[in-house]
Write an enzyme that holds these catalytic residues in place. Structure first.
Site, short mmCIF file in Angstrom:
data_model
loop_
_atom_site.label_atom_id
_atom_site.label_comp_id
_atom_site.label_asym_id
_atom_site.label_seq_id
_atom_site.Cartn_x
_atom_site.Cartn_y
_atom_site.Cartn_z
N CYS A 148 -4.74 2.54 -3.82
CA CYS A 148 -3.66 3.14 -3.05
C CYS A 148 -2.44 2.12 -3.15
O CYS A 148 -1.55 1.89 -2.25
CB CYS A 148 -3.76 3.30 -1.66
SG CYS A 148 -5.16 4.57 -1.24
N HIS A 170 0.93 -1.01 0.06
CA HIS A 170 -0.02 0.01 -0.01
C HIS A 170 1.15 1.39 0.08
O HIS A 170 1.96 1.16 0.59
CB HIS A 170 -0.93 -0.08 1.23
CG HIS A 170 -1.86 0.93 1.55
ND1 HIS A 170 -1.71 2.18 1.76
CD2 HIS A 170 -3.24 0.95 1.28
CE1 HIS A 170 -2.86 2.89 1.77
NE2 HIS A 170 -3.81 2.08 1.49
N LYS A 216 -10.23 -0.58 10.55
CA LYS A 216 -10.66 -1.80 9.70
C LYS A 216 -10.86 -3.01 10.68
O LYS A 216 -11.37 -4.04 9.81
CB LYS A 216 -9.52 -2.16 8.72
CG LYS A 216 -9.05 -1.22 7.68
CD LYS A 216 -7.87 -1.54 6.79
CE LYS A 216 -7.06 -0.52 5.97
NZ LYS A 216 -7.98 0.00 5.07
N GLN A 236 -4.57 -5.01 6.93
CA GLN A 236 -5.53 -5.91 6.53
C GLN A 236 -5.63 -7.17 7.33
O GLN A 236 -6.45 -7.83 7.74
CB GLN A 236 -5.30 -6.31 4.88
CG GLN A 236 -5.43 -5.11 4.09
CD GLN A 236 -6.76 -4.70 3.80
OE1 GLN A 236 -7.85 -5.68 4.08
NE2 GLN A 236 -7.12 -3.53 3.44
N ASP A 272 3.03 -4.33 7.99
CA ASP A 272 2.02 -3.45 8.06
C ASP A 272 0.59 -4.53 8.17
O ASP A 272 0.53 -5.33 7.17
CB ASP A 272 1.79 -2.71 6.65
CG ASP A 272 0.61 -2.22 6.27
OD1 ASP A 272 -0.26 -2.31 6.99
OD2 ASP A 272 0.28 -1.64 5.05
#
Lengths: 151, 414
Positions: free
Chosen positions: B371, B129, B233, B210, B207
């Protein structure tokens, strides 16, 4: 076809025809001005090239990478501004953007085909798809002024 | 069909009833929300916890000597404990930030400028991302680090042979990589990446924006050095996110922003910094949002990650099979280990047109480059449409997506 008609009101036949088989797509060997418009949010990109003579637009060609609305808008714009004086084309750009913003179709002959795009008004996230070619046109016309091709 | 996904304790009807927004109609159709990967909807438990905080326990934290401030401070710090236990970290290792993006920027601006020297290299992958790419580009401009991009395979997995090459000269000090791609759905082999980086003297930042939604994350078991995620999220509010950093790393890092709450003492000549995590939390934090995040963690823990993961596995399998069965629809990303993020293209129809025509049928998907513009280009595409799943997603909604896509093809004369 049940279902296609009720969800597809935006995608009128004229838009679909021009999106599938644009009449003014491509890159001419000779042209007087060019400009690019892009929408970094979605990746749509329009590259316009146009010929000019005596202060008027001759012909417009576009290379459009984008959605059906963007391609059709570029192609219908090329129809609509061909042969028009620069100032008239710029005025049309404003009228087109106003139509997309308001949904109201200008009562004038040169919008008889462009009106197919008035439905974009209902889709706020898609306004830019329809207006991007016109922004590129403004940029190209500004360049014709700078280079003297505007006459 | 939904019988196949019923897990012990996983009652999809009850879960859906927890999310007030899901009962809405859009364009006169039943809402089919397949955009949780961008931001998930909120259960009543989260909404109520935030309302309760504002109605009964709200004041500024860490400052007041009065009853309400003590209650608000207790709640805010209890949220930190909740996150610490969620990630299997210590509370001192949990820094509240606005979102995963801010967490990565914090690491780039502090660890990046103190632990990395000009000429050191940072490695990211082709499937990041922008949040895990642009901060490192900025550090490259300001601090003279080198940024290297490790390739992915055509199936959408990390190319370990290329990773070896990127590390070959011994100059890599940080591997910053996604735990789960927001386009391809690929889970990266994080334990293997941690061992790989550590054997070569590099740190690992993950990261988890998700991944944290779909799987239990144990930063100790992974041996991650930094881990970031966003509350919104994870069925929590926007405006709150988390940076985990190993204690010894946070201890050595200078502050990110200056201001109140992050200092030990201040004089005109010199100020000294508070200990982590407070050193990195300048100004009044997102108090109510932290309370909401804690409620969201309670919510997913009550369902349980084994059940959540099994549910999403079943949804993803069904989605892949269903979309593959539609001629002209092409799913992007075929990693062995992939989750509930399914990006696709449709022959002859731009992703924006797909998204608009699905929206008219009440189906919310995202379209564009998500993104991750360099990844989209790497795949040879301009844009994709993307359906993402959450705890409330049903098999019937996948079927609705498939039916919706067939109608898009009808409109486009397919």
């Amino acid at each position: 076809m049940s279902g296609a008609a009720d969800i597809g009101d935006l995608y009128q036949r004229l838009i679909m025809e021009r999106a599938r088989a644009p009449l003014h797509a491509g890159r001419p060997e000779r042209f007087d001005a060019e400009a690019e418009g892009d929408n970094p949010m979605c990746g749509d990109r329009v590259h316009l090239r146009l010929s000019c003579a005596a202060g008027a637009i001759g012909e417009v060609w576009h290379e459009t990478r984008g959605c059906a609305i963007c391609i059709a808008s570029a192609d219908l714009m090329a129809d609509a501004v061909a042969g028009r004086p620069r100032a008239a084309a710029e005025e049309m750009a404003g009228a087109f953007e106003a139509m997309v913003a308001s949904g109201a179709v200008p009562d004038r002959a040169e919008f008889s085909a462009l009106r197919a795009l008035s439905g974009v008004h209902e889709y706020r996230s898609r306004h830019r798809c329809a207006t991007l070619p016109w922004q590129a046109l403004r940029a190209a016309l500004t360049k014709t002024m700078e280079t003297g091709h505007g006459g | 069909m939904s019988a196949a996904i019923e897990q012990p304790g996983f009652d999809i009807a009850r879960i859906r009833a927890d999310f007030p927004i899901l009962s809405q109609s859009v364009h006169g159709r039943k809402l089919v929300f397949l955009d949780s990967g961008a931001s998930a909807q909120k259960p009543r438990a989260v909404i109520h916890a935030m309302v309760r905080s504002m109605e009964t326990r709200y004041a500024n934290v860490h400052r007041g000597l009065h009853w309400l401030s003590e209650r608000a401070s207790d709640d805010y710090e209890a949220a930190r404990d909740k996150v610490a236990s969620f990630l299997n970290a210590a509370r001192e290792e949990i820094v509240f930030v606005r979102n995963a993006t801010e967490g990565i920027n914090l690491v780039a601006a502090t660890f990046g400028r103190s632990a990395l020297r000009p000429g050191d290299a940072v490695v990211v992958s082709e499937m990041e991302h922008h949040a895990n790419l642009v901060p490192w580009q900025m550090l490259r401009e300001s601090h003279g680090i080198e940024l290297r991009i490790v390739k992915i395979t055509d199936s959408g997995e990390l190319d370990f042979a290329d990773l070896e090459r990127q590390f070959a000269d011994g100059r890599v000090r940080l591997l910053a990589i996604t735990h789960m791609s927001n386009v391809l759905g690929t889970y990266t082999p994080v334990e293997r990446l941690a061992a790989f980086a550590h054997e070569r003297g590099a740190r690992l930042l993950l990261d988890g924006a998700q991944a944290v939604v779909h799987r239990a994350v144990d930063v100790r078991a992974i041996d991650a050095d930094f881990y970031v995620f966003s509350g919104h999220k994870l069925y929590g509010p926007s405006g709150i996110g988390v940076l985990f950093g190993k204690r010894e790393l946070l201890d050595a890092m200078p502050p990110f922003l200056g201001g109140g709450d992050m200092i030990r003492s201040v004089s005109y000549e010199k100020s000294t910094w508070a200990e982590p995590p407070y050193r990195f939390e300048a100004g009044t934090p997102a108090i109510v949002e932290a309370v909401g995040l804690a409620a969201a963690i309670d919510y997913v823990n009550a369902i349980g990650f084994p059940a959540i993961a099994a549910h999403e596995r079943a949804l993803t399998d069904h989605a892949l099979a269903t979309l593959d069965a539609i001629g002209g629809v092409n799913v992007v990303g075929r990693a062995q280990d992939r989750g509930g993020v399914v990006a696709f293209t449709m022959d002859g129809v731009h992703a924006h047109d797909v998204a608009t025509l699905l929206d008219k049928q009440g189906i919310a998907v995202r379209a564009g480059h998500h993104c991750a513009e360099p990844l989209t280009r790497r795949l040879g595409l301009d844009s994709t449409a993307r359906a993402t799943f959450g705890v409330y997603t049903t098999m019937e909604e996948i079927d609705a997506l498939a039916a919706g896509l067939r109608r898009v093809q009808q409109v486009f004369g397919g």
